[in-house]
Design a protein around this motif. Structure first.
Motif, PDB file in Angstrom:
ATOM      1  N   ASP A 250      -7.247 -60.761  41.840  1.00  7.75           N
ATOM      2  CA  ASP A 250      -8.061 -61.922  41.463  1.00  7.75           C
ATOM      3  C   ASP A 250      -9.264 -62.061  42.383  1.00  7.75           C
ATOM      4  OD1 ASP A 250      -6.514 -62.615  39.327  1.00  7.75           O
ATOM      5  OD2 ASP A 250      -5.506 -64.306  40.287  1.00  7.75           O
ATOM      6  N   ARG A 251      -9.049 -61.848  43.685  1.00 13.16           N
ATOM      7  CA  ARG A 251     -10.152 -61.971  44.646  1.00 13.16           C
ATOM      8  C   ARG A 251     -11.224 -60.904  44.368  1.00 13.16           C
ATOM      9  NH1 ARG A 251      -8.366 -66.446  44.710  1.00 13.16           N
ATOM     10  NH2 ARG A 251      -6.994 -67.249  46.361  1.00 13.16           N
ATOM     11  N   ARG A 253     -11.897 -59.566  41.380  1.00  9.49           N
ATOM     12  CA  ARG A 253     -12.601 -59.958  40.160  1.00  9.49           C
ATOM     13  C   ARG A 253     -13.583 -61.102  40.433  1.00  9.49           C
ATOM     14  NH1 ARG A 253      -7.611 -58.220  37.640  1.00  9.49           N
ATOM     15  NH2 ARG A 253      -6.554 -60.155  38.219  1.00  9.49           N
ATOM     16  N   GLU A 254     -13.174 -62.054  41.268  1.00  7.04           N
ATOM     17  CA  GLU A 254     -14.070 -63.154  41.624  1.00  7.04           C
ATOM     18  C   GLU A 254     -15.317 -62.628  42.313  1.00  7.04           C
ATOM     19  OE1 GLU A 254     -10.437 -66.342  42.470  1.00  7.04           O
ATOM     20  OE2 GLU A 254     -11.591 -65.473  44.117  1.00  7.04           O
ATOM     21  N   SER A 257     -17.702 -60.854  39.974  1.00  6.80           N
ATOM     22  CA  SER A 257     -18.359 -61.746  39.020  1.00  6.80           C
ATOM     23  C   SER A 257     -19.239 -62.787  39.706  1.00  6.80           C
ATOM     24  CB  SER A 257     -17.310 -62.458  38.151  1.00  6.80           C
ATOM     25  OG  SER A 257     -16.509 -63.314  38.939  1.00  6.80           O
ATOM     26  N   SER A 259     -18.256 -65.274  41.644  1.00  7.58           N
ATOM     27  CA  SER A 259     -17.686 -66.625  41.568  1.00  7.58           C
ATOM     28  C   SER A 259     -16.811 -66.962  42.769  1.00  7.58           C
ATOM     29  CB  SER A 259     -16.858 -66.769  40.282  1.00  7.58           C
ATOM     30  OG  SER A 259     -15.826 -65.798  40.227  1.00  7.58           O
ATOM     31  N   VAL A 260     -17.071 -66.330  43.915  1.00  9.84           N
ATOM     32  CA  VAL A 260     -16.300 -66.615  45.120  1.00  9.84           C
ATOM     33  C   VAL A 260     -16.650 -68.003  45.635  1.00  9.84           C
ATOM     34  CG1 VAL A 260     -15.847 -65.943  47.501  1.00  9.84           C
ATOM     35  CG2 VAL A 260     -16.142 -64.199  45.745  1.00  9.84           C
ATOM     36  N   GLU A 261     -15.630 -68.756  45.963  1.00 10.74           N
ATOM     37  CA  GLU A 261     -15.836 -70.101  46.501  1.00 10.74           C
ATOM     38  C   GLU A 261     -15.237 -70.177  47.903  1.00 10.74           C
ATOM     39  OE1 GLU A 261     -14.356 -73.089  43.933  1.00 10.74           O
ATOM     40  OE2 GLU A 261     -15.648 -72.554  42.247  1.00 10.74           O
TER      41      GLU A 261
END
Length: 404
Positions: A250-251, A253-254, A257, A259-261
């Protein structure tokens, strides 16, 4: 695990562990990298921040000739200094060296439903060993993390404990730490025992079965002997469970994309938090100094430069965390400042730093952009550091602890 790629069009992933003197811990990083490679169907290599090889820089150099896009993901439970400073700095340096590559930087493991499920499974395993059944017996859980000088990281431990409690039939779930900060494990166990639960399950929130994990297990056994009316047991570490691989995927893919927060709203390196107002040093200040110096490098050729100040020639950071402070770091810090003020040939900014990761070898004094670390510095050494290194660029070799 993948070691070479054949297509320049391939993406790759670099999984960055902390690194350990224990090869078993380093092997765990490689095992997770191998599992992640199978999960993503992408080449995944492993690297380490310190104490093991390859370093992040060396791993990137190996991947660069055959990779156009690289996703760097830290194998870290929470976002403390390494995740917020060391790994991003290494990625930024790599970007400047390999401008034909695209770099993505992923988040740490953090708080994720898969990790909560994994912890619940660890509790069930200990419950079975102790012969207790949740719902019929009062089961208290103690989640024990390493502890950090970063309040954001410590806060996430409490959040994770609460999420483990929600919706489950535990008497209580408490968060605690094995070092650095409070509450400590012994204190928490004694507090929990006052409620006389049928069983206490201690969860070492660690990736591997290193020294700290064993210390948690030993303290749990000691607690069980002191309180015979409470059945107590500890689980093993998180290990290389497939659910960690799910989180790492998941990390990745984030990151790919965009979309890392990151938790910037509660990061002591980005906002002022009560009690941490002076923690503006460490790697953040070093990075700021390096970037600032680069921005001003060609100032003499510009003429009418709009800036009203120059970057300092050097930045000196003195670790004032717990163990260094106990060794006299505050005095070393003040002496360096006084010696620098007396000098006519010393263009330097001296600041305090949070933990530099060399506990027990301090006080630690780091000089940047030279990347020279001095260890075991005493107040009497400060004059030599200023007169030799800061004024004349002559390293004080007998004090050198680490060259980065």
């Amino acid at each position: 695990m993948h070691t070479e790629q054949t297509s320049l069009d391939d993406d790759a992933v670099l999984l960055v562990g902390h690194g350990s003197r224990r090869e078993k811990s380093n092997e765990q990083v490689r095992t997770l990298a191998s599992k992640l490679e199978r999960h993503l169907s992408l080449p995944v290599d492993a690297a380490y921040i310190e104490l093991a090889e390859p370093s992040i820089a060396d791993a990137i150099e190996t991947l660069a000739p055959t990779c156009r896009s690289l996703t760097v993901v830290p194998l870290s439970l929470f976002a403390a200094s390494h995740v917020k400073n060391d790994v991003p700095m290494a990625v930024q340096v790599a970007r400047t060296k390999h401008d034909d590559m695209t770099f993505h930087f992923g988040s740490h493991l953090g708080i994720h439903p898969s990790i909560v499920d994994l912890l619940d499974e660890r509790v069930r395993g200990v419950e079975a060993d102790l012969g207790v059944e949740r719902g019929d017996d009062d089961v208290a859980v103690v989640l024990c993390a390493r502890g950090s000088s970063d309040p954001d990281s410590n806060g996430d431990v409490h959040k994770l404990a609460r999420l483990l409690y929600e919706g489950r039939e535990f008497t209580r779930v408490e968060s605690t730490f094995i070092g650095v900060t409070s509450p400590r494990l012994e204190e928490t166990l004694h507090t929990v025992a006052k409620d006389r639960p049928d069983a206490v399950v201690v969860l070492p929130y660690m990736l591997g079965d290193g020294v700290l994990t064993q210390r948690i297990i030993d303290k749990t056994e000691t607690f069980g002997g002191e309180y015979p009316y409470v059945t107590a047991g500890a689980s093993g570490p998180l290990g290389t469970d497939d659910r960690l691989v799910d989180v790492l995927a998941d990390r990745c893919r984030e990151a790919r994309s965009g979309s890392v927060e990151m938790s910037c709203d509660t990061c002591k390196y980005k906002v002022e938090l009560s009690g941490y107002e002076d923690d503006h040093g460490g790697a953040r200040a070093m990075l700021r100094s390096l970037v600032h110096q680069a921005e001003h490098a060609d100032r003499s050729d510009v003429g009418d430069d709009p800036h009203v100040h120059d970057a300092p020639g050097k930045h000196v950071a003195v670790c004032t965390n717990q163990t260094c402070a106990a060794s006299g770091a505050a005095t070393v810090l003040e002496q360096l400042r006084q010696q620098a003020r007396k000098s006519d040939d010393c263009d330097v900014h001296v600041s305090r730093s949070s933990c530099l990761g060399q506990c027990g070898d301090g006080p630690i004094v780091a000089v940047y952009p030279d990347s020279i670390w001095y260890g075991g510095v005493t107040p009497d050494d400060t004059e030599r550091i200023v007169s030799s290194h800061l004024e004349r660029d002559r390293i004080v070799s007998d004090l050198v602890h680490q060259s980065l």
